[in-house]
Each structure stands twice: as structure tokens, then as C-alpha cells.
Design a protein around this motif. Structure first.
Motif, PDB file in Angstrom:
ATOM      1  N   ALA A  24      44.129   1.698 -34.918  1.00  0.00           N
ATOM      2  CA  ALA A  24      43.185   1.686 -33.803  1.00  0.00           C
ATOM      3  C   ALA A  24      43.177   3.014 -33.060  1.00  0.00           C
ATOM      4  O   ALA A  24      42.189   3.366 -32.447  1.00  0.00           O
ATOM      5  N   GLN A  25      44.275   3.753 -33.107  1.00  0.00           N
ATOM      6  CA  GLN A  25      44.361   5.025 -32.406  1.00  0.00           C
ATOM      7  C   GLN A  25      43.837   6.185 -33.244  1.00  0.00           C
ATOM      8  O   GLN A  25      43.637   7.261 -32.725  1.00  0.00           O
ATOM      9  N   ALA A  26      43.601   5.974 -34.515  1.00  0.00           N
ATOM     10  CA  ALA A  26      43.158   7.055 -35.397  1.00  0.00           C
ATOM     11  C   ALA A  26      41.861   7.707 -34.936  1.00  0.00           C
ATOM     12  O   ALA A  26      41.755   8.924 -35.004  1.00  0.00           O
ATOM     13  N   VAL A  28      41.623  11.747 -34.532  1.00  0.00           N
ATOM     14  CA  VAL A  28      40.676  12.555 -35.318  1.00  0.00           C
ATOM     15  C   VAL A  28      39.715  13.281 -34.389  1.00  0.00           C
ATOM     16  O   VAL A  28      39.494  14.489 -34.513  1.00  0.00           O
ATOM     17  N   ALA A  29      39.145  12.561 -33.445  1.00  0.00           N
ATOM     18  CA  ALA A  29      38.146  13.157 -32.546  1.00  0.00           C
ATOM     19  C   ALA A  29      38.717  14.321 -31.744  1.00  0.00           C
ATOM     20  O   ALA A  29      38.039  15.326 -31.538  1.00  0.00           O
ATOM     21  N   GLU A  30      39.946  14.196 -31.310  1.00  0.00           N
ATOM     22  CA  GLU A  30      40.543  15.256 -30.493  1.00  0.00           C
ATOM     23  C   GLU A  30      40.809  16.535 -31.273  1.00  0.00           C
ATOM     24  O   GLU A  30      40.968  17.591 -30.685  1.00  0.00           O
ATOM     25  N   MET A  79      28.815   8.348 -49.406  1.00  0.00           N
ATOM     26  CA  MET A  79      28.756   6.946 -48.984  1.00  0.00           C
ATOM     27  C   MET A  79      27.402   6.374 -49.404  1.00  0.00           C
ATOM     28  O   MET A  79      26.376   7.032 -49.262  1.00  0.00           O
ATOM     29  N   PRO A  80      27.385   5.145 -49.906  1.00  0.00           N
ATOM     30  CA  PRO A  80      26.097   4.516 -50.232  1.00  0.00           C
ATOM     31  C   PRO A  80      25.235   4.391 -48.977  1.00  0.00           C
ATOM     32  O   PRO A  80      25.757   4.242 -47.865  1.00  0.00           O
ATOM     33  N   ALA A  81      23.943   4.449 -49.138  1.00  0.00           N
ATOM     34  CA  ALA A  81      23.021   4.391 -48.001  1.00  0.00           C
ATOM     35  C   ALA A  81      23.201   3.117 -47.185  1.00  0.00           C
ATOM     36  O   ALA A  81      23.003   3.113 -45.973  1.00  0.00           O
ATOM     37  N   ASP A  82      23.601   2.022 -47.820  1.00  0.00           N
ATOM     38  CA  ASP A  82      23.756   0.751 -47.114  1.00  0.00           C
ATOM     39  C   ASP A  82      25.203   0.476 -46.686  1.00  0.00           C
ATOM     40  O   ASP A  82      25.544  -0.638 -46.286  1.00  0.00           O
ATOM     41  N   ALA A  83      26.058   1.486 -46.730  1.00  0.00           N
ATOM     42  CA  ALA A  83      27.468   1.313 -46.374  1.00  0.00           C
ATOM     43  C   ALA A  83      27.615   1.053 -44.873  1.00  0.00           C
ATOM     44  O   ALA A  83      26.760   1.442 -44.070  1.00  0.00           O
ATOM     45  N   ALA A  84      28.720   0.413 -44.512  1.00  0.00           N
ATOM     46  CA  ALA A  84      28.994   0.110 -43.106  1.00  0.00           C
ATOM     47  C   ALA A  84      29.283   1.378 -42.301  1.00  0.00           C
ATOM     48  O   ALA A  84      29.101   1.406 -41.092  1.00  0.00           O
ATOM     49  N   PHE A  85      29.732   2.431 -42.976  1.00  0.00           N
ATOM     50  CA  PHE A  85      30.037   3.698 -42.306  1.00  0.00           C
ATOM     51  C   PHE A  85      28.918   4.684 -42.604  1.00  0.00           C
ATOM     52  O   PHE A  85      28.516   4.840 -43.747  1.00  0.00           O
ATOM     53  N   PRO A  86      28.381   5.363 -41.590  1.00  0.00           N
ATOM     54  CA  PRO A  86      27.268   6.290 -41.812  1.00  0.00           C
ATOM     55  C   PRO A  86      27.680   7.541 -42.583  1.00  0.00           C
ATOM     56  O   PRO A  86      28.854   7.901 -42.631  1.00  0.00           O
ATOM     57  N   GLU A 145      32.300  12.618 -29.491  1.00  0.00           N
ATOM     58  CA  GLU A 145      32.205  11.264 -28.936  1.00  0.00           C
ATOM     59  C   GLU A 145      31.561  10.284 -29.913  1.00  0.00           C
ATOM     60  O   GLU A 145      31.983   9.134 -30.005  1.00  0.00           O
ATOM     61  N   GLU A 146      30.542  10.714 -30.655  1.00  0.00           N
ATOM     62  CA  GLU A 146      29.949   9.828 -31.659  1.00  0.00           C
ATOM     63  C   GLU A 146      30.962   9.528 -32.764  1.00  0.00           C
ATOM     64  O   GLU A 146      31.098   8.382 -33.206  1.00  0.00           O
ATOM     65  N   ILE A 147      31.687  10.542 -33.196  1.00  0.00           N
ATOM     66  CA  ILE A 147      32.707  10.348 -34.234  1.00  0.00           C
ATOM     67  C   ILE A 147      33.755   9.351 -33.747  1.00  0.00           C
ATOM     68  O   ILE A 147      34.110   8.401 -34.443  1.00  0.00           O
ATOM     69  N   ARG A 148      34.216   9.535 -32.531  1.00  0.00           N
ATOM     70  CA  ARG A 148      35.232   8.643 -31.963  1.00  0.00           C
ATOM     71  C   ARG A 148      34.718   7.196 -31.883  1.00  0.00           C
ATOM     72  O   ARG A 148      35.381   6.270 -32.341  1.00  0.00           O
ATOM     73  N   SER A 149      33.537   7.000 -31.335  1.00  0.00           N
ATOM     74  CA  SER A 149      33.049   5.630 -31.117  1.00  0.00           C
ATOM     75  C   SER A 149      32.705   4.922 -32.424  1.00  0.00           C
ATOM     76  O   SER A 149      33.017   3.739 -32.588  1.00  0.00           O
ATOM     77  N   VAL A 150      32.087   5.616 -33.366  1.00  0.00           N
ATOM     78  CA  VAL A 150      31.736   4.986 -34.641  1.00  0.00           C
ATOM     79  C   VAL A 150      32.986   4.663 -35.450  1.00  0.00           C
ATOM     80  O   VAL A 150      33.103   3.576 -36.028  1.00  0.00           O
ATOM     81  N   MET A 151      33.953   5.590 -35.472  1.00  0.00           N
ATOM     82  CA  MET A 151      35.198   5.321 -36.198  1.00  0.00           C
ATOM     83  C   MET A 151      35.948   4.147 -35.572  1.00  0.00           C
ATOM     84  O   MET A 151      36.481   3.290 -36.274  1.00  0.00           O
TER      85      MET A 151
END
Length: 111
Positions: free
Chosen positions: A4-6, A10-12, A25-32, A39-45
């Protein structure tokens, strides 16, 4: 808990306008495929890591490995990562390559 802290860790390490790309990543993957900005990297991860594992496997860091490669540019290095997941039956290995570019003392990351 460490998982959960990763996203924060990573973001920092990234610049405020850092880019995280996962072009395979496949276009329909859960991860973009592309995230822009710390901040986007942190929140999406963080949201991605909150999802339960599909098959109940856990990463085994003792079996996992990585290799770092330098490049002709002193600001760029490449990490090959093989993460091994334990579970019922055989281990599953997930391999990826990350390309880091250092700018202003922080990373820009492509996966």
C-alpha cells in the motif's frame, strides 16, 4: 502494508511532471498505459494496488530478481525486473523493463 505504501515511494522519486508509461499493457487492462505527473501516478497506483489479487498469489522477494543496465547517457538507466509470485502449484514470474531518466535529481519512468 508495504504494498500500500509503494505508490508513495514511487511517486516521491519522480519529478512533479514525471511520466509513467506501460506501452505493452492491453488497451482494456485495469492499469492505464500512460500516467502524467507525480500526483496522478500516486493516485492511480494506490487505487490499483487496493484491488484484490486475482489468484491470491503474493510476491516472493527472495525468489525475485533484477538487473540494472547503464546506457551511453549518464542520465538514463534500465532495470529488468522478474517478480516471482507464490501460490498454489507453480510459481508465476512477471517480467518487466523500466527505463529511468534522471532530471533535476529525480526520475522520469517508463515501464
Amino acid at each position: 502494508m508495504a504494498r500500500a505504501q509503494a505508490p508513495d515511494a514511487v511517486a516521491e522519486t519522480l519529478t512533479a511532471d514525471g511520466v509513467f508509461e506501460a506501452p505493452l499493457m492491453p488497451a482494456d487492462a485495469a492499469f492505464p498505459r500512460r500516467l502524467v505527473g507525480r500526483e496522478e501516478i500516486r493516485s492511480v497506483m494506490a487505487a490499483y494496488y487496493e484491488q484484490p489479487a486475482k489468484d491470491g498469489r503474493s510476491p516472493n522477494f527472495e525468489k525475485s530478481a533484477y538487473v540494472l543496465h547503464t546506457t551511453s547517457s549518464p542520465d538514463v538507466f534500465i532495470a529488468e525486473i522478474d517478480t516471482v509470485f507464490d501460490g498454489d502449484g507453480e510459481d508465476v514470474t512477471v517480467s518487466l523493463v523500466q527505463i529511468f531518466r534522471i532530471r533535476d535529481g529525480a526520475d522520469e519512468l517508463s515501464t
